[in-house]
Design a protein around this motif. Structure first.
Motif, PDB file in Angstrom:
ATOM      1  N   SER A   2      28.406  33.411  33.361  1.00 52.46           N
ATOM      2  CA  SER A   2      27.492  34.189  32.849  1.00 52.46           C
ATOM      3  C   SER A   2      26.488  33.336  32.178  1.00 52.46           C
ATOM      4  CB  SER A   2      28.097  34.996  31.735  1.00 52.46           C
ATOM      5  OG  SER A   2      28.728  34.458  30.713  1.00 52.46           O
ATOM      6  N   TRP A   3      25.312  33.812  31.654  1.00 53.80           N
ATOM      7  CA  TRP A   3      24.335  33.022  31.230  1.00 53.80           C
ATOM      8  C   TRP A   3      24.382  32.963  29.482  1.00 53.80           C
ATOM      9  CZ3 TRP A   3      21.375  29.740  33.702  1.00 53.80           C
ATOM     10  CH2 TRP A   3      21.385  29.999  34.987  1.00 53.80           C
ATOM     11  N   MET A   4      24.749  33.908  29.114  1.00 56.85           N
ATOM     12  CA  MET A   4      25.243  33.920  27.508  1.00 56.85           C
ATOM     13  C   MET A   4      26.014  34.972  27.171  1.00 56.85           C
ATOM     14  SD  MET A   4      21.526  35.661  26.351  1.00 56.85           S
ATOM     15  CE  MET A   4      20.686  34.270  27.482  1.00 56.85           C
ATOM     16  N   ASN A   5      26.601  34.806  25.658  1.00 61.70           N
ATOM     17  CA  ASN A   5      27.590  35.987  25.163  1.00 61.70           C
ATOM     18  C   ASN A   5      26.652  36.400  24.184  1.00 61.70           C
ATOM     19  OD1 ASN A   5      29.839  35.265  26.918  1.00 61.70           O
ATOM     20  ND2 ASN A   5      30.176  33.619  25.940  1.00 61.70           N
ATOM     21  N   LEU A   6      27.070  37.562  23.833  1.00 62.91           N
ATOM     22  CA  LEU A   6      26.396  38.305  22.792  1.00 62.91           C
ATOM     23  C   LEU A   6      27.262  39.137  22.060  1.00 62.91           C
ATOM     24  CD1 LEU A   6      23.294  38.972  21.588  1.00 62.91           C
ATOM     25  CD2 LEU A   6      23.452  41.109  22.974  1.00 62.91           C
ATOM     26  N   SER A   7      27.218  38.740  20.417  1.00 66.08           N
ATOM     27  CA  SER A   7      28.168  39.158  19.747  1.00 66.08           C
ATOM     28  C   SER A   7      27.590  39.629  18.191  1.00 66.08           C
ATOM     29  CB  SER A   7      29.450  38.408  19.424  1.00 66.08           C
ATOM     30  OG  SER A   7      28.913  37.134  18.773  1.00 66.08           O
ATOM     31  N   ARG A   8      28.279  40.355  17.514  1.00 61.17           N
ATOM     32  CA  ARG A   8      27.640  40.827  16.160  1.00 61.17           C
ATOM     33  C   ARG A   8      28.538  40.675  14.968  1.00 61.17           C
ATOM     34  NH1 ARG A   8      23.767  46.210  15.328  1.00 61.17           N
ATOM     35  NH2 ARG A   8      23.225  45.813  13.187  1.00 61.17           N
ATOM     36  N   GLU A   9      28.145  39.919  14.072  1.00 59.60           N
ATOM     37  CA  GLU A   9      29.014  40.060  12.931  1.00 59.60           C
ATOM     38  C   GLU A   9      28.107  40.705  11.634  1.00 59.60           C
ATOM     39  OE1 GLU A   9      30.228  36.195  11.977  1.00 59.60           O
ATOM     40  OE2 GLU A   9      30.937  35.544  14.118  1.00 59.60           O
ATOM     41  N   TRP A  13      23.232  39.392  14.783  1.00 59.91           N
ATOM     42  CA  TRP A  13      23.575  38.896  16.039  1.00 59.91           C
ATOM     43  C   TRP A  13      23.789  37.510  16.378  1.00 59.91           C
ATOM     44  CZ3 TRP A  13      24.409  42.874  19.518  1.00 59.91           C
ATOM     45  CH2 TRP A  13      24.168  44.241  19.323  1.00 59.91           C
ATOM     46  N   LEU A  14      24.628  37.383  17.234  1.00 57.82           N
ATOM     47  CA  LEU A  14      24.700  35.748  17.689  1.00 57.82           C
ATOM     48  C   LEU A  14      24.627  35.942  18.944  1.00 57.82           C
ATOM     49  CD1 LEU A  14      25.433  32.961  17.247  1.00 57.82           C
ATOM     50  CD2 LEU A  14      27.889  33.470  17.441  1.00 57.82           C
ATOM     51  N   MET A  15      23.554  35.065  19.738  1.00 62.49           N
ATOM     52  CA  MET A  15      23.471  34.899  20.964  1.00 62.49           C
ATOM     53  C   MET A  15      23.832  33.418  21.229  1.00 62.49           C
ATOM     54  SD  MET A  15      20.133  34.799  23.370  1.00 62.49           S
ATOM     55  CE  MET A  15      19.342  36.334  22.699  1.00 62.49           C
ATOM     56  N   THR A  16      24.751  33.431  22.199  1.00 62.73           N
ATOM     57  CA  THR A  16      25.351  32.007  22.557  1.00 62.73           C
ATOM     58  C   THR A  16      24.932  31.665  24.157  1.00 62.73           C
ATOM     59  OG1 THR A  16      27.266  32.351  20.797  1.00 62.73           O
ATOM     60  CG2 THR A  16      27.542  30.528  22.462  1.00 62.73           C
ATOM     61  N   LEU A  17      24.300  30.763  24.306  1.00 58.96           N
ATOM     62  CA  LEU A  17      23.916  30.364  25.738  1.00 58.96           C
ATOM     63  C   LEU A  17      25.255  29.549  26.330  1.00 58.96           C
ATOM     64  CD1 LEU A  17      20.464  28.739  25.190  1.00 58.96           C
ATOM     65  CD2 LEU A  17      21.095  31.223  25.423  1.00 58.96           C
ATOM     66  N   CYS A  18      25.495  29.618  27.537  1.00 62.22           N
ATOM     67  CA  CYS A  18      26.860  29.325  27.920  1.00 62.22           C
ATOM     68  C   CYS A  18      26.715  28.928  29.294  1.00 62.22           C
ATOM     69  CB  CYS A  18      27.974  30.453  27.620  1.00 62.22           C
ATOM     70  SG  CYS A  18      27.613  31.955  28.552  1.00 62.22           S
TER      71      CYS A  18
END
Length: 223
Positions: A2-9, A13-18
């Motif tokens: 995948s290109w990125m992970n998206l999460s929420r705290e 929102w936290l977008m993590t390029l991966c």
């Protein structure tokens, strides 16, 4: 992969390029826009932090060689580049506070993307911030130039653009183009803490203030 992970705290929102060195190509831009669509569609106050999980790179810019080899230069100039510009513009006008936590090298298109944020946190001990365009004979487009002008110090931004110099976190802060240089351990928690506080701001009011402050970008909305 995948290109990125998206999460929420909470409201952040936290977008993590991966995807390794996280270069921009058709697939990664689609992933960026899909993630931004998801975030923008949610209601209520919020903030966004963008980072990467690679120990060396935040983003190494455009994946230009495969694009040119597959599609040719006219496609790159007339199709790909305008869509990348639209992505930079979208992030620069994104309707909530946006922080970049730069965990590693941030070059070329990656540095332009980081310029589009509202604030930048960078590792003090690893990674460099650089616009190499003058050295590789690729001039900035007018929109890209306006995005780079969003950096907090215009003199430092001009020095980077005109010389292609690569600065580490502490020097980038000293030159005024990055706001904070931090240890690897403090980088993401500090960015998340900033975003948590900024997410308390009324989203509509913040967005209006931000877009009026960046009114020079409005000319590119219809292009």
């Amino acid at each position: 992969m995948s290109w990125m992970n998206l999460s929420r705290e909470g409201d952040v929102w936290l977008m993590t390029l991966c995807h390794g060195d996280n270069r921009f190509n058709n697939e990664s831009m689609a992933a960026w826009n899909e993630a931004l669509d998801t975030i923008e569609a949610t209601e209520g106050n919020a903030a966004l932090v963008i980072t990467a999980d690679d120990p060396k790179f935040f983003s190494n810019g455009i994946d230009i060689e495969p694009i040119l080899a597959t599609h040719g230069f006219p496609y790159f100039l007339n199709d790909f580049a305008p869509r990348l510009e639209a992505l930079f513009l979208r992030v620069a006008r994104f309707p909530m506070p946006v922080a970049f936590a730069l965990n590693g090298h941030t070059y070329a298109g990656g540095a332009i993307m980081a310029s589009a944020g509202d604030i930048r946190f960078m590792r003090a001990d690893r990674g460099r911030f650089c616009f190499p365009e003058v050295n590789i004979k690729v001039p900035f487009t007018p929109l890209m130039t306006e995005v780079v002008r969003l950096l907090p110090n215009s003199a430092g931004a001009w020095e980077m653009m005109s010389t292609g110099v690569a600065w580490g976190g502490e020097e980038a802060v000293a030159k005024g183009v990055i706001e904070h240089a931090l240890s690897a351990e403090a980088l993401l928690p500090t960015a998340m803490a900033w975003a948590t506080e900024m997410a308390k701001k009324d989203r509509a009011t913040y967005t209006l203030i931000k877009r009026r402050f960046r009114v020079a970008l409005d000319v590119y909305l219809s292009k």
